[in-house]
Design an enzyme around this catalytic site. Structure first.
Site, PDB file in Angstrom:
ATOM      1  CE  LYS A  39      -0.576   0.827   4.928  1.00 13.03           C
ATOM      2  NZ  LYS A  39      -0.749  -0.334   6.456  1.00 13.03           N
ATOM      3  NE  ARG A 135      -4.757  -0.024  12.350  1.00 11.63           N
ATOM      4  CZ  ARG A 135      -3.812  -0.106  11.391  1.00 11.63           C
ATOM      5  NH1 ARG A 135      -2.674   0.779  11.003  1.00 11.63           N
ATOM      6  NH2 ARG A 135      -3.361  -0.796  10.881  1.00 11.63           N
TER       7      ARG A 135
HETATM    8  C1  LIG Z   1       0.250  -0.765   7.157  1.00 11.32           C
HETATM    9  C2  LIG Z   1       0.079  -2.348   7.670  1.00 11.32           C
HETATM   10  C3  LIG Z   1       1.231  -2.833   7.374  1.00 11.32           C
HETATM   11  C4  LIG Z   1       2.527  -2.364   7.229  1.00 11.32           C
HETATM   12  O1  LIG Z   1       3.391  -1.422   8.258  1.00 11.32           O
HETATM   13  P1  LIG Z   1       4.074  -1.235   8.004  1.00 11.32           P
HETATM   14  O2  LIG Z   1       4.879  -0.266   9.615  1.00 11.32           O
HETATM   15  O3  LIG Z   1       4.401  -0.268   7.027  1.00 11.32           O
HETATM   16  O4  LIG Z   1       5.237  -2.223   7.672  1.00 11.32           O
HETATM   17  C5  LIG Z   1       0.992  -4.318   8.442  1.00 11.32           C
HETATM   18  N1  LIG Z   1      -0.614  -4.367   9.371  1.00 11.32           N
HETATM   19  C6  LIG Z   1      -1.162  -3.793   8.701  1.00 11.32           C
HETATM   20  C7  LIG Z   1      -3.025  -4.381   9.827  1.00 11.32           C
HETATM   21  C8  LIG Z   1      -1.490  -2.451   8.085  1.00 11.32           C
HETATM   22  O5  LIG Z   1      -2.888  -1.798   8.080  1.00 11.32           O
END
Ligand SMILES: *Cc1c(COP(=O)(O)O)cnc(C)c1O
Length: 362
Positions: A39, A135
């Protein structure tokens, strides 16, 4: 538009592959698989293909339209939806995602019904537990276990693949071996309640990687979801000296170079975005304007000039103001300046048609 148009975001696919392979190797040695989180770069297929080629068991995004785009681009790797799905997108989740992160009974029951109606394809779910970051995820452990039992026994189109957690995203809570032990404990209780082993215990995102690299990750955690650490070649509190930090190069063109005072002249109000700012009076300085701005990268503190002596001092939506006094004889109109970008600006820069993308292999 011409091929030579700026700004350009250059992505070095060779450096990305280097980082990804290095991380995958270290995780594999600890018994951990890696879902490649795409993403951060808006799931551009050319980059996602690197994750596929390196053998990630999942490619993951928080947004359904990105997962759909990956399928349309021919990505075959199983797709993971990271954000708790909206009730309004379950049709699409059922069609496109192979696994999703979940925390609401209502969503799971509705998804099961959609899957049944669509002909019975099974969909994997990870139940999320909130270990204090506040969260997504279950706060009440018993609620999670009760739902696990319900999924296992009463929702036949869902496969309870495991449990997972997310840390450091909202509450800035650090991922520690103690937090992982807590997750493993919940996994064990869930396994006892359903009478079988779970496939995955998913220990979080990049903020959990430091435990793998330091050798402190408790055994049993067997999946991580990694975005930023691979893309940036580092993460706060996680030393990755084996990784390249320059996968991305932002290039912007200079459109004005003039000597100007450093303190604005006239009565001060708010800037282009309604913010009241303060300015240092450093006398007359050579300043360059680059044709790129907040609309492209979000915040001017998130782009970092590569050249020594070039300093970003502010920006409006379409202009970046640079102090170039220290290199004043070397910056001219038409020059192209290079910047490192951080993760936040990557999200913006890959989301706008104003920035041209360019791939470099080596
Ligand atoms: C964006 C996201 C990740 C990845 O996070 P990073 O810090 O970029 O490794 C992992 N899990 C969830 C639920 C996310 O939304």
């Amino acid at each position: 538009m011409s091929e030579g148009r700026y700004p350009v975001l250059e992505i070095n696919l060779g450096k990305l592959e280097h980082n990804l392979r290095a991380v995958l190797e270290r995780c594999a040695a600890a018994g951990i698989g890696v879902a490649g989180v795409v993403k951060g770069f808006t799931a551009w297929p050319e980059m996602a293909r690197v994750y596929e080629r390196c053998g990630c068991p999942y490619i993951a995004s928080s947004r359904m339209e990105q997962l759909r785009g990956l399928r349309a681009a021919g990505i075959q790797t199983p797709l993971m939806l990271l954000r708790i799905p909206m009730l309004s997108e379950l049709e699409e989740v059922a069609e496109t995602a192979d696994l999703s992160l979940q925390s609401e009974p209502e969503v799971l029951r509705a998804l099961n019904a959609v899957l049944e109606r669509k002909g019975g394809k099974r969909h994997k779910v990870l139940l999320m537990v909130d270990l204090g970051d506040l969260r997504e995820g279950f706060w009440n452990r018993q609620e999670l276990i009760d739902l696990a039992v319900e999924v296992e026994r009463e929702l036949p189109f869902l496969e309870l693949a495991g449990v997972g957690t997310n840390l450091t995203c909202f509450g800035s809570v650090k991922a520690t071996p103690e937090k992982m032990e807590e997750l493993l404990e919940i996994a064990a209780q869930t396994e006892a309640a359903i009478g079988r082993k779970l496939t995955y215990v998913c220990g979080g995102a990049s903020s959990s990687l430091h435990m793998v690299l330091e050798g402190t990750m408790p055994a049993g955690v067997n999946l991580l979801r990694l975005g930023e650490s691979v893309l940036q070649g580092g993460f706060l509190g996680c030393e990755m000296d084996f990784a390249r930090k320059d996968v991305f190069t932002l290039k912007a063109e200079v459109v004005e170079v003039k000597d100007k005072p450093s303190y604005p002249e006239g009565e001060l109000t708010a800037d282009a975005f309604g913010r009241v700012r303060s300015y240092d009076d450093r006398g007359i300085r050579r300043r360059a304007l680059a044709a790129i701005g907040l609309a492209d990268y979000g915040s001017f503190t998130d782009i970092l000039p590569r050249a020594a002596g070039v300093e970003v001092i502010g920006a409006s939506s379409d202009h970046t103001v640079l102090d170039v006094e220290a290199v004043k004889d070397r910056i001219r109109v038409g020059d192209v300046l290079e910047f490192d970008i951080d993760y936040a600006s990557m999200v913006y820069l890959t989301n706008t048609p104003s920035v041209r993308r360019k791939y470099v292999i080596i």
